[in-house]
Design a protein around this motif. Structure first.
Motif, mmCIF file in Angstrom:
data_model
loop_
_atom_site.group_PDB
_atom_site.id
_atom_site.type_symbol
_atom_site.label_atom_id
_atom_site.label_comp_id
_atom_site.label_asym_id
_atom_site.label_seq_id
_atom_site.Cartn_x
_atom_site.Cartn_y
_atom_site.Cartn_z
ATOM 1 N N GLY A 1 91.237 -36.330 32.669
ATOM 2 C CA GLY A 1 90.649 -36.208 31.335
ATOM 3 C C GLY A 1 91.623 -35.766 30.267
ATOM 4 O O GLY A 1 91.251 -35.683 29.091
ATOM 5 N N ALA A 2 92.874 -35.477 30.641
ATOM 6 C CA ALA A 2 93.847 -35.031 29.644
ATOM 7 C C ALA A 2 94.338 -36.178 28.777
ATOM 8 O O ALA A 2 94.815 -35.966 27.671
ATOM 9 C CB ALA A 2 95.025 -34.351 30.324
ATOM 10 N N MET A 3 94.258 -37.398 29.288
ATOM 11 C CA MET A 3 94.671 -38.566 28.507
ATOM 12 C C MET A 3 93.497 -39.127 27.715
ATOM 13 O O MET A 3 92.352 -39.066 28.147
ATOM 14 C CB MET A 3 95.205 -39.665 29.434
ATOM 15 N N ASN A 4 93.819 -39.701 26.559
ATOM 16 C CA ASN A 4 92.811 -40.443 25.810
ATOM 17 C C ASN A 4 92.418 -41.708 26.557
ATOM 18 O O ASN A 4 93.260 -42.354 27.175
ATOM 19 C CB ASN A 4 93.384 -40.893 24.455
ATOM 20 N N GLU A 5 91.164 -42.070 26.491
ATOM 21 C CA GLU A 5 90.750 -43.397 26.904
ATOM 22 C C GLU A 5 91.017 -44.356 25.735
ATOM 23 O O GLU A 5 90.735 -44.010 24.579
ATOM 24 C CB GLU A 5 89.276 -43.429 27.287
ATOM 25 N N PRO A 6 91.574 -45.532 25.994
ATOM 26 C CA PRO A 6 91.902 -46.441 24.888
ATOM 27 C C PRO A 6 90.741 -46.702 23.933
ATOM 28 O O PRO A 6 90.933 -46.698 22.713
ATOM 29 C CB PRO A 6 92.339 -47.716 25.615
ATOM 30 N N ALA A 7 89.552 -46.916 24.453
ATOM 31 C CA ALA A 7 88.404 -47.212 23.581
ATOM 32 C C ALA A 7 88.080 -46.033 22.672
ATOM 33 O O ALA A 7 87.746 -46.222 21.487
ATOM 34 C CB ALA A 7 87.188 -47.582 24.421
ATOM 35 N N ASP A 8 88.169 -44.805 23.205
ATOM 36 C CA ASP A 8 87.897 -43.618 22.388
ATOM 37 C C ASP A 8 88.937 -43.475 21.287
ATOM 38 O O ASP A 8 88.618 -43.133 20.136
ATOM 39 C CB ASP A 8 87.882 -42.361 23.258
ATOM 40 N N LEU A 9 90.208 -43.708 21.639
ATOM 41 C CA LEU A 9 91.286 -43.596 20.666
ATOM 42 C C LEU A 9 91.124 -44.626 19.559
ATOM 43 O O LEU A 9 91.313 -44.323 18.368
ATOM 44 C CB LEU A 9 92.640 -43.767 21.354
#
Length: 242
Positions: free
Chosen positions: A193-201
């Motif tokens: 969960g530390a990375m952004n999900e592309p869709a959220d970004l």
């Protein structure tokens, strides 16, 4: 910048963040030119697929001829694996600088007149928090993103007179395949969960673009910019939290 009813061109649309940009822009009611060096890999129903290699002026010129209605340009395509500056391979270092800096500049130079004819529109450059706080293991990428940040600020001034909004997306690590591979090597204890999900970004980016924000930051981008007020230091990947 109103995205519903706009016409957007996205570079690097075959995967990752670019794929998410093209998909979400379409969902928001934009006409989308989805471009890639290998256009056969673009698998998004409803987009107009074009071949664009941002380091090949011929393909850029062809895109300008085919996409004269563009009023939103999203510069996403870039090499990410440059390695370290002092001990790394010079060809890889040049490649990451060429794609992030000169590739972005080539697209801007080609499409700025198109945007002017179409009322000004907007440019969104996809940067990285590494522009403000270098990362051990890929300092060449950080340097290239720093250069791209300077480019973004410069073209914002140069294109203000034609009414073009120039914005920068400055995120932390995002769960693309290259970034997951980098994290596995240099930050193996990164929590889920530390990375952004592309869709959220992408939703964050497009909301910010519509709101007229000049710099669109996630929490890691905010952190990295705060580091500019103190002595220079590397971004601590071990301190990232979900």
């Amino acid at each position: 910048m109103e995205l519903h009813g706009s016409t957007a061109l996205v570079t690097g649309s075959n995967r990752g963040i670019g794929h998410a940009f093209a998909t979400e822009l379409l969902r928001r009611g934009a006409k989308v030119y989805a471009t890639a060096r290998r256009p056969e890999l673009v698998d998004i129903p409803g987009v107009h697929v074009l071949r664009v290699d941002t380091l090949d002026q011929t393909t850029i010129d062809s895109a300008v001829a085919a996409a004269g209605d563009v009023d939103v340009l999203i510069n996403n395509a870039a090499f990410t694996a440059g390695g370290n500056l002092v001990g790394g391979d010079m060809d890889a270092i040049r490649a990451v600088m060429d794609s992030n800096y000169y590739g972005t500049l080539a697209m801007v130079r080609a499409f700025a007149p198109v945007l002017a004819r179409n009322g000004g529109g907007a440019i969104l450059n996809v940067l990285s928090a590494a522009a403000w706080a270098t990362v051990e293991g890929n300092s060449a990428y950080a340097a290239a993103k720093s250069a791209q940040w300077g480019l973004t600020n410069a073209i914002r001034v140069e294109l203000a007179g034609q009414g073009t909004q120039v914005s920068a997306l400055v995120p932390g690590m995002t769960a693309t395949e290259p970034m997951k591979a980098f994290a596995a090597e240099f930050a193996p204890d990164l929590p889920a969960g530390a990375m952004n999900e592309p869709a959220d970004l992408v939703n964050l980016a497009l909301d910010g673009l519509e709101a007229g924000e000049l710099e669109i930051l996630d929490r890691y981008g905010v952190q990295a910019k705060e580091l500019l007020a103190g002595p220079p230091r590397a971004f601590d990947l071990s301190g990232l939290t979900a």
